[in-house]
Scaffold this active site. Structure first.
Site, PDB file in Angstrom:
ATOM      1  N   LYS A 182       0.775  -1.213   0.190  1.00  0.00           N
ATOM      2  CA  LYS A 182       0.037  -0.171   0.037  1.00  0.00           C
ATOM      3  C   LYS A 182       0.908   1.086  -0.076  1.00  0.00           C
ATOM      4  CE  LYS A 182      -4.363   1.157   0.580  1.00  0.00           C
ATOM      5  NZ  LYS A 182      -5.626   0.303   0.055  1.00  0.00           N
ATOM      6  N   GLY A 184     -20.769   7.089  -0.413  1.00  0.00           N
ATOM      7  CA  GLY A 184     -19.685   7.511  -1.461  1.00  0.00           C
ATOM      8  C   GLY A 184     -19.737   6.692  -2.711  1.00  0.00           C
TER       9      GLY A 184
HETATM   10  P1  NAD Z   1     -15.801   7.508  -0.780  1.00  0.00           P
HETATM   11  O1  NAD Z   1     -14.656   8.662  -0.242  1.00  0.00           O
HETATM   12  O2  NAD Z   1     -16.284   7.770  -2.048  1.00  0.00           O
HETATM   13  O3  NAD Z   1     -16.950   7.633   0.308  1.00  0.00           O
HETATM   14  C1  NAD Z   1     -17.067   7.882   1.673  1.00  0.00           C
HETATM   15  C2  NAD Z   1     -18.252   8.555   2.104  1.00  0.00           C
HETATM   16  O4  NAD Z   1     -18.292   8.166   3.362  1.00  0.00           O
HETATM   17  C3  NAD Z   1     -18.309   9.968   1.538  1.00  0.00           C
HETATM   18  O5  NAD Z   1     -19.626  10.203   1.198  1.00  0.00           O
HETATM   19  C4  NAD Z   1     -18.182  10.559   3.030  1.00  0.00           C
HETATM   20  O6  NAD Z   1     -18.932  11.878   3.067  1.00  0.00           O
HETATM   21  C5  NAD Z   1     -18.822   9.593   3.970  1.00  0.00           C
HETATM   22  N1  NAD Z   1     -18.231   9.618   5.363  1.00  0.00           N
HETATM   23  C6  NAD Z   1     -17.107  10.138   5.957  1.00  0.00           C
HETATM   24  N2  NAD Z   1     -17.339  10.162   7.174  1.00  0.00           N
HETATM   25  C7  NAD Z   1     -18.528   9.637   7.750  1.00  0.00           C
HETATM   26  C8  NAD Z   1     -19.169   9.499   8.676  1.00  0.00           C
HETATM   27  N3  NAD Z   1     -18.738   9.608  10.056  1.00  0.00           N
HETATM   28  N4  NAD Z   1     -20.521   8.921   8.677  1.00  0.00           N
HETATM   29  C9  NAD Z   1     -21.028   8.899   7.647  1.00  0.00           C
HETATM   30  N5  NAD Z   1     -20.477   9.141   6.426  1.00  0.00           N
HETATM   31  C10 NAD Z   1     -19.291   9.484   6.305  1.00  0.00           C
HETATM   32  O7  NAD Z   1     -15.116   6.201  -0.372  1.00  0.00           O
HETATM   33  P2  NAD Z   1     -15.539   4.768  -1.141  1.00  0.00           P
HETATM   34  O8  NAD Z   1     -14.488   4.583  -2.294  1.00  0.00           O
HETATM   35  O9  NAD Z   1     -16.941   4.803  -1.398  1.00  0.00           O
HETATM   36  O10 NAD Z   1     -15.036   3.722  -0.013  1.00  0.00           O
HETATM   37  C11 NAD Z   1     -16.034   3.414   1.222  1.00  0.00           C
HETATM   38  C12 NAD Z   1     -15.017   2.649   2.037  1.00  0.00           C
HETATM   39  O11 NAD Z   1     -14.883   1.429   1.524  1.00  0.00           O
HETATM   40  C13 NAD Z   1     -13.721   3.046   2.486  1.00  0.00           C
HETATM   41  O12 NAD Z   1     -13.461   2.647   3.801  1.00  0.00           O
HETATM   42  C14 NAD Z   1     -12.714   2.559   1.621  1.00  0.00           C
HETATM   43  O13 NAD Z   1     -11.226   2.249   1.960  1.00  0.00           O
HETATM   44  C15 NAD Z   1     -13.311   1.135   1.537  1.00  0.00           C
HETATM   45  N6  NAD Z   1     -13.085   0.378   0.109  1.00  0.00           N
HETATM   46  C16 NAD Z   1     -13.275   0.966  -0.970  1.00  0.00           C
HETATM   47  C17 NAD Z   1     -13.287   0.235  -2.240  1.00  0.00           C
HETATM   48  C18 NAD Z   1     -13.379   0.901  -3.412  1.00  0.00           C
HETATM   49  O14 NAD Z   1     -13.333   0.148  -4.607  1.00  0.00           O
HETATM   50  N7  NAD Z   1     -13.605   2.042  -3.582  1.00  0.00           N
HETATM   51  C19 NAD Z   1     -12.638  -0.802  -1.993  1.00  0.00           C
HETATM   52  C20 NAD Z   1     -12.321  -1.824  -0.600  1.00  0.00           C
HETATM   53  C21 NAD Z   1     -12.595  -0.883   0.328  1.00  0.00           C
END
Ligand code: NAD
Length: 373
Positions: A104, A204
């Site tokens: 990472k 998100g």
């Molecule tokens: P993103 O940044 O697009 O979305 C995250 C969302 O969470 C945002 O809308 C933000 O406003 C909201 N948020 C932040 N703090 C918050 C809180 N306290 N309460 C409620 N909402 C809150 O991220 P993403 O790509 O959708 O990823 C979401 C999670 O999944 C992350 O932890 C990421 O590491 C994990 N993840 C994502 C992927 C991927 O393919 N994008 C793959 C594996 C894991």
């Protein structure tokens, strides 16, 4: 933290202002170190880059993991973050059977204000200098457009638009969707979603796409996000009920799906959980590994985060397959996520162990077998 490692001679343009130093020995003092094979620090004061690339374990193949751009409050906080995430990637690849190791990267910068083309140029040079030790792609703060920018300068970047697999989030959401159904089947004997209540934290990229799928099959959604505009949109698009950010973990629901931040399941929050299942995309959902036992003791079925959220990784890994990216093959592999989860759930029940212990056992067994062969 001191950086006493010797700057190694690696290939990058002679005129470059980038300095690349191996800091493994220093990083070994961190509690999160966990036997990492190699840690690199890339610094370019002129172009605003401070980046750490952590390579945890390459027994199964070259390290693959996203690059996070985040304004960590200190270097040590960034180091802890990258070490934890990198270790998680080793387990994630291993448990879903990918021929990759765990790695990472973090770039310490505010993605809104500090992510300049110069910074990304310097980071591309760092990746090129690592000469195939590390393959990367999107994570928090690094978009598909940024991946395209890096890919134009260095080969080891996945999740790009041209010739790549694009945005991994919808594929991650598909894996989470299938994983929720597997958890429902195991716990309630049915994977029908109509009438089920699912509480989704975070709207998100992944959370939104997941809500679309759940709504499409008739689930009732309760949602929260710190971004009020997203909540408003979800109320209208999915007839979702909105609750404040600090209330979503304790609403009456069949499933709690954390899709925002890590650390949401802890000694403090678990007693308030009313859902019988926790299944979401967020990385590092448990504050401590042992908290999974608290969930088990409360009768909550926990889908280990790095198993249920492996869809995005499976998709980017497919780009590195010998014949190039094949979406159908990647999606077939994503369809294996619920199969792996059901196996974990059954073994956990039989052995009376937390599900994350079983997932770690499967991953470690694959890594040990690779080391033996
Ligand atoms: P993103 O940044 O697009 O979305 C995250 C969302 O969470 C945002 O809308 C933000 O406003 C909201 N948020 C932040 N703090 C918050 C809180 N306290 N309460 C409620 N909402 C809150 O991220 P993403 O790509 O959708 O990823 C979401 C999670 O999944 C992350 O932890 C990421 O590491 C994990 N993840 C994502 C992927 C991927 O393919 N994008 C793959 C594996 C894991």
């Amino acid at each position: 933290m001191l950086h006493s490692g010797e700057a190694r001679k690696l290939k990058y343009p002679r005129e470059s202002t980038l300095s690349l130093t191996e800091i493994t020995a220093d990083a070994a003092r961190s509690e999160a170190f966990d036997g990492h094979e190699c840690i690199w620090l890339g610094r370019d004061d002129k172009r605003g880059l401070t980046a750490i690339v952590a390579i945890h374990n390459t027994a199964l193949g070259p390290a693959l993991g996203g690059t996070r751009i985040w304004p960590h409050e200190s270097f040590d906080a960034a180091l802890t973050d990258v070490l934890r995430l990198s270790r998680g990637m080793t387990y994630k690849s291993a448990v879903v059977g990918l021929p990759f190791g765990g790695g990472k990267a973090v770039i310490i910068a505010d993605p809104k204000t500090g992510k300049t083309p110069e910074l990304l140029e310097a980071y591309a040079e760092m990746l090129a200098a690592l000469e195939g030790q590390f393959f990367t792609g999107e994570d928090v703060g690094l978009t598909v457009a940024d991946a395209d920018f890096l890919r134009a300068r260095t080969p080891n970047v996945t999740g790009t638009t041209r010739g790549g697999s694009g945005n991994p989030s919808p594929v991650t959401a598909e894996g989470v969707f299938l994983g929720i159904k597997a958890a429902l089947r195991h716990r309630l004997g049915t994977d029908r979603l109509d009438g089920m209540v699912i509480a989704v934290q975070g709207l998100g990229s992944v959370g939104w796409s997941l809500c679309e799928k759940l709504h499409g099959e008739g689930a009732r959604l309760i949602v929260s996000d710190i971004d009020a505009a997203r909540v408003k949109k979800a109320r209208s698009a999915f007839s979702a009920e909105a609750v404040p950010a600090d209330a979503i973990g304790s609403v009456e629901a069949d499933v709690f799906s954390p899709c925002a931040l890590g650390g949401v399941l802890s000694q403090e929050t678990i007693p308030g959980l009313k859902a019988r299942i926790v299944a979401g995309s967020a990385n590092n959902q448990l504050a401590r590994h042992e908290d999974a036992r608290l969930l088990m003791e409360r009768g909550v079925l926990y889908a280990p985060d790095y198993v249920i959220n492996a869809g995005g990784l499976i998709n980017v890994a497919a780009e590195l397959a010998p014949g190039g990216y094949d979406r159908a093959a990647a999606m077939a592999r994503v369809a294996g996520i619920p199969v792996t989860l059901l196996d974990i759930f059954e073994r956990a029940e039989k052995q009376n162990l937390p599900t994350n212990d079983i997932a770690a056992e499967i991953a470690m067994e694959r890594i040990r077998a690779a080391r033996r062969s």
